[in-house]
Design an enzyme around this catalytic site. Structure first.
Site, PDB file in Angstrom:
ATOM      1  CE  LYS A  46      -1.525   7.047  -3.304  1.00  0.00           C
ATOM      2  NZ  LYS A  46      -1.932   6.118  -2.230  1.00  0.00           N
ATOM      3  CG  ASP A  78      -1.630   1.265   1.504  1.00  0.00           C
ATOM      4  OD1 ASP A  78      -1.629   2.131   0.619  1.00  0.00           O
ATOM      5  OD2 ASP A  78      -2.224   1.395   2.593  1.00  0.00           O
TER       6      ASP A  78
HETATM    7  P1  ADP Z   1      -2.197   7.272   3.722  1.00  0.00           P
HETATM    8  O1  ADP Z   1      -3.138   8.380   3.465  1.00  0.00           O
HETATM    9  O2  ADP Z   1      -0.792   7.664   3.477  1.00  0.00           O
HETATM   10  O3  ADP Z   1      -2.611   5.984   3.087  1.00  0.00           O
HETATM   11  P2  ADP Z   1      -2.848   6.110   6.350  1.00  0.00           P
HETATM   12  O4  ADP Z   1      -4.111   5.513   5.938  1.00  0.00           O
HETATM   13  O5  ADP Z   1      -1.813   5.228   6.919  1.00  0.00           O
HETATM   14  O6  ADP Z   1      -2.164   7.026   5.285  1.00  0.00           O
HETATM   15  O7  ADP Z   1      -3.208   7.232   7.434  1.00  0.00           O
HETATM   16  C1  ADP Z   1      -2.250   8.046   7.970  1.00  0.00           C
HETATM   17  C2  ADP Z   1      -2.926   9.097   8.794  1.00  0.00           C
HETATM   18  O8  ADP Z   1      -3.611   8.476   9.881  1.00  0.00           O
HETATM   19  C3  ADP Z   1      -1.932  10.077   9.409  1.00  0.00           C
HETATM   20  O9  ADP Z   1      -2.395  11.393   9.237  1.00  0.00           O
HETATM   21  C4  ADP Z   1      -1.952   9.693  10.864  1.00  0.00           C
HETATM   22  O10 ADP Z   1      -1.673  10.803  11.705  1.00  0.00           O
HETATM   23  C5  ADP Z   1      -3.372   9.208  11.054  1.00  0.00           C
HETATM   24  N1  ADP Z   1      -3.530   8.344  12.222  1.00  0.00           N
HETATM   25  C6  ADP Z   1      -2.856   7.214  12.518  1.00  0.00           C
HETATM   26  N2  ADP Z   1      -3.244   6.707  13.701  1.00  0.00           N
HETATM   27  C7  ADP Z   1      -4.210   7.553  14.157  1.00  0.00           C
HETATM   28  C8  ADP Z   1      -5.008   7.597  15.357  1.00  0.00           C
HETATM   29  N3  ADP Z   1      -4.879   6.680  16.303  1.00  0.00           N
HETATM   30  N4  ADP Z   1      -5.888   8.603  15.488  1.00  0.00           N
HETATM   31  C9  ADP Z   1      -6.007   9.558  14.540  1.00  0.00           C
HETATM   32  N5  ADP Z   1      -5.293   9.582  13.416  1.00  0.00           N
HETATM   33  C10 ADP Z   1      -4.398   8.597  13.222  1.00  0.00           C
HETATM   34 MG    MG Z   2      -4.040   4.861   2.255  1.00  0.00          MG
END
Ligand code: ADP
Ligand code: MG
Length: 616
Positions: free
Chosen positions: A74, A13
């Site tokens: 991205k 991912d």
């Molecule tokens: P991407 O958009 O890169 O696919 P993800 O789905 O991994 O990313 O999401 C990353 C986001 O999720 C970041 O902004 C991170 O701060 C947030 N995040 C991760 N854990 C938590 C949490 N426990 N509560 C709120 N936000 C979170």
């Molecule tokens: Mg994602």
């Protein structure tokens, strides 16, 4: 084959802010931890005087080196520099992005004292290399094959550019899979035995930088994307930014200090905001505490979950508007949604879950798979299917994606004539009849566009080709058929055929402006290998340096402890030797490996006789 690690195919991912890698092993999916013990890895690459850093190590030092720490690749991949979205982002990024050839955005950094330019594909390829290595360490073997995911709204050019990034990282990309489908696969596995009849699934993916909502229809074990909606600029980073604004105002109010022009202080505060935000998903209040934030002032400030929600309510509510739009596009009402699946780290925020649940009249949301791992989880299953490693029960899965935007040709009037409507399931082959607009016209140009606007020029031009050799005839008489073929990877081939002569011509959209040519990819592949070697050389140099320092410090410690075993003259001599060796180390911080190793040999030659005496 199941469980065999050699030749395992991985699922990646490749996120805007975080990436995740998983593999099918021993009949189940394993989400792989990185070297820091984290299951998701920041999509960050940093360059400095001596080395290149990837993932956590890059993000951890971002406040020290903001202009050379690259993220959000991205957001640029497969886009043009003049794209308004890129233009908007360029103003916000601390690193420099310029307009390269063919309107391609190029990232400019200083690496080892030299200016370097990288395409977004190269930066993404570095992130992919990191994910590949994480998997290789875990599996104990090299990894060649991978399924990489992209958002459902990615157009042809963005998908191809992502595939190119995979190639540059040395991976064989088995498939480019859309994220919601990957998440559905992840859940499909759990439900395989119980699923009966047709099911509609809404995938709600709120990540770090983007929000993506999709409706899929599952018929037994087949997934089909019905519609997609979302916002490419809505996610965790926006929540962090709202907190950042709030706290910098707090700082101003409390300490009269304005840090708005201090990138380093802002970065520090933002990192603390992200941490506080995550805390607020499980606690109702938390605090920010940073020593020496700005102007030597320590900053401590509390925040409640309610305040955090108030700061972001407007953004949370926007998510629901996109859900409504997605339902409308799919011509469904909310009652016909059977499952609502949470994806993306930001769906851990309680308010987001609550708003969504309320919208669906209290429906239970699917969250049994960690939301930030669900996409990689599904990609790993897909990778196993494609590489023939999976067990029989999942091999039967048939997967369908859709075209994220309409595809068509521009007519002479400037009007966009849609051949493949938006949200058509791929692979697909569609045809449409055209003709000439002038008498005795012998050739017709077919500009191929992608987009939803009625005028071609308002959409994205993917490429064009000419069909010539048409027999002269009055306008409107020649029968020209145009075929649009989109394969499972979303790659498009357009062909036009003159029915009378059988004459045909066409294009595969591979020379889209801004995309990389085969040669460029090969060059980047070489460059990537070179950088990897340099990284390894750096690591070796570091190890040599570390071991030399160790040797010198140990010799120093032994001398201090056992100097009574030496005569005064010898003790003095070795003490001064050690001092000068330490000075040498200070002066040779960036010395090459062979210089360090030679020094070690030289010191050993002189010191060993003394050390032997000392340690007797
Ligand atoms: P991407 O958009 O890169 O696919 P993800 O789905 O991994 O990313 O999401 C990353 C986001 O999720 C970041 O902004 C991170 O701060 C947030 N995040 C991760 N854990 C938590 C949490 N426990 N509560 C709120 N936000 C979170
Ligand atoms: Mg994602």
């Amino acid at each position: 084959m199941a469980g065999k690690s050699e030749g395992s195919a991985i699922g990646i991912d490749l996120g805007t802010t975080y990436s995740c890698v998983a593999v099918w092993q021993r009949d189940r999916v394993q989400v792989i931890q990185n070297d820091q013990g984290n299951r998701i890895t920041p999509s960050y690459v940093a360059f400095n005087e001596t080395e290149r850093l990837l993932g956590d190590s890059a993000k951890n030092v971002v406040s020290m080196n903001p202009t050379n720490t690259v993220f959000d690749a991205k957001r640029m991949i497969g886009r043009r520099f003049s794209d308004p979205l890129v233009q908007e982002d360029v103003l916000l990024w601390p690193f420099k992005v310029i307009c390269g050839e063919n309107d391609k955005p190029m990232i400019v950094v200083t690496h080892k004292g030299e200016e370097k330019r990288f395409a977004a594909e190269e930066i993404s390829s570095m992130v992919l290399t990191k994910m590949k290595e994480i998997a290789e360490v875990f599996l104990g073997s090299t990894v060649k094959n991978a399924v990489i995911t992209v958002p459902a709204y990615f157009n042809d050019s963005q998908r191809r550019a992502t595939r190119d990034a995979g190639i540059i990282s040395g991976l064989n990309v088995l498939r480019i899979l859309v994220e919601p489908t990957a998440a559905a696969i992840a859940y499909g596995l759990d439900k395989m035995y119980s699923s009966s009849g047709e099911k509609n699934v809404l995938i709600f993916d709120l990540g770090g930088g983007t929000f993506d909502v999709s409706i899929l229809t599952m018929v037994k074990s087949t997934f089909k994307v019905k519609s997609t909606a979302g916002n490419t600029h809505l996610g965790g980073e926006d929540f962090d930014n709202r907190m950042l604004k709030y706290f910098s105002q707090e700082f101003k109010r409390k300490h009269k200090g304005d840090m708005s022009n201090n990138a380093r202080a802002l970065r520090k505060l933002k990192t603390a905001c992200e941490r506080a935000k995550k805390n607020l998903s499980s606690m109702v209040h938390t605090a920010i505490s940073i020593d020496c934030l700005y102007d030597g002032i320590d900053f401590n400030s509390p925040i409640t979950r309610a305040k955090f929600e108030e700061l972001n309510m407007e953004l949370f509510e926007e998510c629901i508007v996109h859900v409504e739009k997605c339902l409308k596009d799919a011509e469904m009402d909310k009652e016909s949604i059977d499952e609502v699946v949470l994806v993306g780290g930001s769906t851990r925020i309680p308010k987001v879950k609550q708003l969504l649940q309320d919208f669906f009249n209290g429906k239970k949301l699917c969250e049994s798979i960690h939301p930030d791992e669900a996409v990689a989880y599904g990609a790993a299953i897909q990778a196993a299917i494609l590489s023939g490693q999976s067990t029989d029960e999942i091999r039967d899965l048939v997967l369908c994606d859709v075209t994220p935007l309409s595809l068509g040709v521009e007519l002479d009037s400037g009007e966009m004539s849609v051949v493949v409507p938006r949200n058509t399931t791929v692979p697909t082959r569609k045809e449409k009849g055209f003709s000439t607009v002038n008498d005795n016209q012998t050739s017709v140009t077919f500009p191929v566009y992608e987009g939803e606007r009625p005028r071609g020029s308002d959409n994205i031009l993917l490429g064009e080709f000419v069909l010539s050799g048409i027999s002269p005839a009055p306008r409107g008489v020649p029968k020209l058929k145009v075929f649009f073929d989109m394969d499972v990877n979303g790659i498009l081939t357009v062909t036009a055929k003159d029915e009378a002569t059988g004459n045909a011509n066409g294009i595969t959209i591979s020379n889209v402006k801004g995309l990389l040519s085969q040669n460029e990819i090969l060059k980047m592949l070489e460059e990537a290998k070179k950088l990897k070697l340099e990284d390894e050389e750096h690591k070796n140099r570091f190890q040599a340096k570390n071991s030399l320092e160790d040797y010198v410090y140990n010799a120093g410690a032994a001398t201090r402890k056992f100097s009574s075993k030496l005569g005064i003259a010898d003790a003095k001599k070795i003490e001064s030797e050690i001092k000068s060796a330490m000075a040498w180390l200070d002066d040779h911080k960036n010395a090459e490996r062979d210089v360090i190793e030679n020094k070690r040999k030289e010191l050993e030659g002189i010191w060993e006789p003394f050390l032997k005496k000392l340690l007797l």
